[in-house]
Write a protein that holds these residues in place. Sequence first.
Motif, PDB file in Angstrom:
ATOM      1  N   ASN A  45      63.037  42.057  33.236  1.00 24.62           N
ATOM      2  CA  ASN A  45      64.365  41.454  33.039  1.00 24.62           C
ATOM      3  C   ASN A  45      65.515  42.441  33.209  1.00 24.62           C
ATOM      4  OD1 ASN A  45      62.617  39.425  32.236  1.00 24.62           O
ATOM      5  ND2 ASN A  45      63.269  39.426  30.087  1.00 24.62           N
ATOM      6  N   LYS A  46      65.233  43.655  33.678  1.00 23.55           N
ATOM      7  CA  LYS A  46      66.271  44.679  33.797  1.00 23.55           C
ATOM      8  C   LYS A  46      66.701  44.894  35.252  1.00 23.55           C
ATOM      9  CE  LYS A  46      64.357  47.344  29.903  1.00 23.55           C
ATOM     10  NZ  LYS A  46      63.684  48.607  29.529  1.00 23.55           N
ATOM     11  N   VAL A  47      67.934  45.330  35.393  1.00 20.48           N
ATOM     12  CA  VAL A  47      68.453  45.836  36.663  1.00 20.48           C
ATOM     13  C   VAL A  47      68.624  47.337  36.490  1.00 20.48           C
ATOM     14  CG1 VAL A  47      70.390  45.798  38.276  1.00 20.48           C
ATOM     15  CG2 VAL A  47      69.628  43.665  37.185  1.00 20.48           C
ATOM     16  N   GLN A  48      68.078  48.119  37.423  1.00 18.90           N
ATOM     17  CA  GLN A  48      68.162  49.578  37.287  1.00 18.90           C
ATOM     18  C   GLN A  48      68.627  50.224  38.590  1.00 18.90           C
ATOM     19  OE1 GLN A  48      64.032  50.222  35.719  1.00 18.90           O
ATOM     20  NE2 GLN A  48      65.070  51.101  33.945  1.00 18.90           N
ATOM     21  N   VAL A  49      69.406  51.285  38.442  1.00 21.04           N
ATOM     22  CA  VAL A  49      69.872  52.078  39.584  1.00 21.04           C
ATOM     23  C   VAL A  49      69.120  53.399  39.590  1.00 21.04           C
ATOM     24  CG1 VAL A  49      71.844  53.270  40.618  1.00 21.04           C
ATOM     25  CG2 VAL A  49      72.145  50.998  39.594  1.00 21.04           C
ATOM     26  N   THR A  80      70.888  51.513  33.637  1.00 18.57           N
ATOM     27  CA  THR A  80      70.078  50.335  33.335  1.00 18.57           C
ATOM     28  C   THR A  80      70.988  49.230  32.811  1.00 18.57           C
ATOM     29  OG1 THR A  80      68.098  51.628  32.813  1.00 18.57           O
ATOM     30  CG2 THR A  80      68.201  49.388  31.941  1.00 18.57           C
ATOM     31  N   TYR A  81      70.857  48.041  33.388  1.00 19.73           N
ATOM     32  CA  TYR A  81      71.673  46.893  32.996  1.00 19.73           C
ATOM     33  C   TYR A  81      70.779  45.868  32.321  1.00 19.73           C
ATOM     34  CZ  TYR A  81      74.813  49.039  36.401  1.00 19.73           C
ATOM     35  OH  TYR A  81      75.597  49.921  37.090  1.00 19.73           O
ATOM     36  N   ILE A  82      71.130  45.506  31.093  1.00 19.34           N
ATOM     37  CA  ILE A  82      70.335  44.573  30.302  1.00 19.34           C
ATOM     38  C   ILE A  82      71.168  43.346  29.968  1.00 19.34           C
ATOM     39  CG2 ILE A  82      69.099  44.245  28.123  1.00 19.34           C
ATOM     40  CD1 ILE A  82      68.515  47.254  28.142  1.00 19.34           C
ATOM     41  N   GLY A  83      70.606  42.189  30.189  1.00 18.22           N
ATOM     42  CA  GLY A  83      71.337  40.960  29.907  1.00 18.22           C
ATOM     43  C   GLY A  83      70.576  39.709  30.306  1.00 18.22           C
ATOM     44  N   HIS A  84      69.717  39.829  31.316  1.00 14.15           N
ATOM     45  CA  HIS A  84      68.909  38.677  31.718  1.00 14.15           C
ATOM     46  C   HIS A  84      67.789  38.439  30.704  1.00 14.15           C
ATOM     47  CE1 HIS A  84      70.655  37.716  35.583  1.00 14.15           C
ATOM     48  NE2 HIS A  84      70.634  38.990  35.937  1.00 14.15           N
ATOM     49  N   ILE A  85      67.377  37.188  30.576  1.00 15.51           N
ATOM     50  CA  ILE A  85      66.250  36.855  29.709  1.00 15.51           C
ATOM     51  C   ILE A  85      65.096  36.277  30.521  1.00 15.51           C
ATOM     52  CG2 ILE A  85      67.645  36.539  27.638  1.00 15.51           C
ATOM     53  CD1 ILE A  85      67.573  33.524  28.151  1.00 15.51           C
ATOM     54  N   GLY A  86      65.087  36.571  31.802  1.00 17.95           N
ATOM     55  CA  GLY A  86      63.998  36.214  32.698  1.00 17.95           C
ATOM     56  C   GLY A  86      63.898  37.273  33.770  1.00 17.95           C
ATOM     57  N   SER A  87      62.773  37.335  34.466  1.00 15.56           N
ATOM     58  CA  SER A  87      62.577  38.362  35.487  1.00 15.56           C
ATOM     59  C   SER A  87      63.682  38.301  36.531  1.00 15.56           C
ATOM     60  CB  SER A  87      61.208  38.202  36.153  1.00 15.56           C
ATOM     61  OG  SER A  87      61.126  36.974  36.838  1.00 15.56           O
ATOM     62  N   VAL A  88      64.119  39.469  36.982  1.00 16.17           N
ATOM     63  CA  VAL A  88      65.200  39.551  37.959  1.00 16.17           C
ATOM     64  C   VAL A  88      64.593  39.392  39.348  1.00 16.17           C
ATOM     65  CG1 VAL A  88      67.104  40.927  38.843  1.00 16.17           C
ATOM     66  CG2 VAL A  88      66.512  41.037  36.415  1.00 16.17           C
ATOM     67  N   ASP A 119      81.573  46.990  49.315  1.00 16.16           N
ATOM     68  CA  ASP A 119      82.575  47.989  48.940  1.00 16.16           C
ATOM     69  C   ASP A 119      82.051  48.980  47.894  1.00 16.16           C
ATOM     70  OD1 ASP A 119      82.620  46.625  46.516  1.00 16.16           O
ATOM     71  OD2 ASP A 119      84.638  45.807  46.784  1.00 16.16           O
ATOM     72  N   GLY A 120      80.808  48.804  47.453  1.00 16.79           N
ATOM     73  CA  GLY A 120      80.167  49.745  46.548  1.00 16.79           C
ATOM     74  C   GLY A 120      80.531  49.614  45.088  1.00 16.79           C
ATOM     75  N   ARG A 121      81.380  48.675  44.726  1.00 15.69           N
ATOM     76  CA  ARG A 121      81.912  48.617  43.362  1.00 15.69           C
ATOM     77  C   ARG A 121      81.053  47.808  42.391  1.00 15.69           C
ATOM     78  NH1 ARG A 121      87.640  46.261  43.756  1.00 15.69           N
ATOM     79  NH2 ARG A 121      87.570  46.714  41.500  1.00 15.69           N
ATOM     80  N   HIS A 122      80.289  46.853  42.920  1.00 19.26           N
ATOM     81  CA  HIS A 122      79.564  45.950  42.036  1.00 19.26           C
ATOM     82  C   HIS A 122      78.126  45.717  42.492  1.00 19.26           C
ATOM     83  CE1 HIS A 122      83.877  44.723  41.435  1.00 19.26           C
ATOM     84  NE2 HIS A 122      83.503  44.899  40.183  1.00 19.26           N
ATOM     85  N   ILE A 123      77.319  45.279  41.552  1.00 20.96           N
ATOM     86  CA  ILE A 123      75.944  44.857  41.805  1.00 20.96           C
ATOM     87  C   ILE A 123      75.813  43.433  41.294  1.00 20.96           C
ATOM     88  CG2 ILE A 123      73.527  45.199  41.119  1.00 20.96           C
ATOM     89  CD1 ILE A 123      74.263  48.214  40.838  1.00 20.96           C
ATOM     90  N   VAL A 124      75.113  42.587  42.060  1.00 23.34           N
ATOM     91  CA  VAL A 124      74.849  41.231  41.612  1.00 23.34           C
ATOM     92  C   VAL A 124      73.351  41.050  41.457  1.00 23.34           C
ATOM     93  CG1 VAL A 124      74.753  40.233  43.943  1.00 23.34           C
ATOM     94  CG2 VAL A 124      75.351  38.780  41.992  1.00 23.34           C
ATOM     95  N   SER A 125      72.952  40.275  40.455  1.00 23.16           N
ATOM     96  CA  SER A 125      71.529  40.010  40.219  1.00 23.16           C
ATOM     97  C   SER A 125      71.323  38.531  39.943  1.00 23.16           C
ATOM     98  CB  SER A 125      71.020  40.841  39.034  1.00 23.16           C
ATOM     99  OG  SER A 125      71.794  40.600  37.872  1.00 23.16           O
ATOM    100  N   GLY A 126      70.216  38.008  40.450  1.00 27.10           N
ATOM    101  CA  GLY A 126      69.828  36.625  40.183  1.00 27.10           C
ATOM    102  C   GLY A 126      68.474  36.620  39.512  1.00 27.10           C
TER     103      GLY A 126
END
Length: 337
Positions: free
Chosen positions: A243-247, A259-267, A275-282
Amino acid sequence: MALPGSLLPSALSGSPQPPTQGNSQGIASRSRRKFLALGIGLGAIIISSGAIWYASSRHDTLSFTPKSTAHPAIPTAGSILFTYTGHTEPVFSVAWSPTGKRLASASYDDTAQVWNAATGGAPLVTYRGHSGVIESLAWSPDGRHIASASYDNTVQVWDAATGGSPLITYRGHTAFVESVAWSPGGQQIASASADKTLQVWDAATGGSPLITYNVHLYGNKYGISSVAWSPNGKLVVTGGYDNKVQVWDATTRKGVLATYIGHIGSVESVAWSPDGRHIVSGAFDSTVKLWDSNTSGNALVTYTGHALAVSSVTWSPDSKHIASASYDNTVQVCQAI
């Protein structure tokens, strides 16, 4: 946490929430997809049968209508231009060539196919180098080659114009390969596998990995489902079954930088904005989250428009919009921030 280096502008795939034991992960992933494929096929048969019965029952009341001589309607947003039917099993991944003239698709039928993006039609190239399901593929930045990741535990690089035999077969993984991504500069390829490793390797030679991260050493118990490069080619972002997003550092082996934590299901899918400023996750929790790529904090925005799991996310070239695909049978486009 602040990330090193400025992110310069540059230029989709998914899997299910894993079971608690890693060795059954591949089976679960394939089973879910096969189940979905069978369900879709059964639904199509039922709908087709109903249409035939209805047409037959209405035969006597149907009247002949002369063929219209009017000019064809101009396609509107969301209208289907054509449907490509070259595969014989479900399609897991699709990628547009850098020139925009061709599309490549990867399927459960163990083939990757290249076809005309304007007309569809018969495949221009059918690649049969793998001995298992092809889960993910990516074009080289120059459009000359394609890297495909498979359940046969390999990543293969092949000629996008001719197919043929693999130019490179990368054998660094010991379990099926979930995701593959070509670096913006074209010199490296990153691949993520059910063997719970993230590997970066030379796109021209294959050989031994330049970097191998055993992700369980960085707090990921289950493995990685998706990988994408930063626009400057120095970092990769991953979506995990935990459930994590990691750089990750992709050049000097510094490991996890954020490490980005917030999802409650597998990413299921991740993408870095051009532009390098953001990451999106589904994720499998049916949400799309937007993160600041320079700090590891809470999600900036959470989009909740989907009714079922989000399978893929991607950015518009101007970094202003996000498109997300879901098991609810929709693709939604939203304002990024």
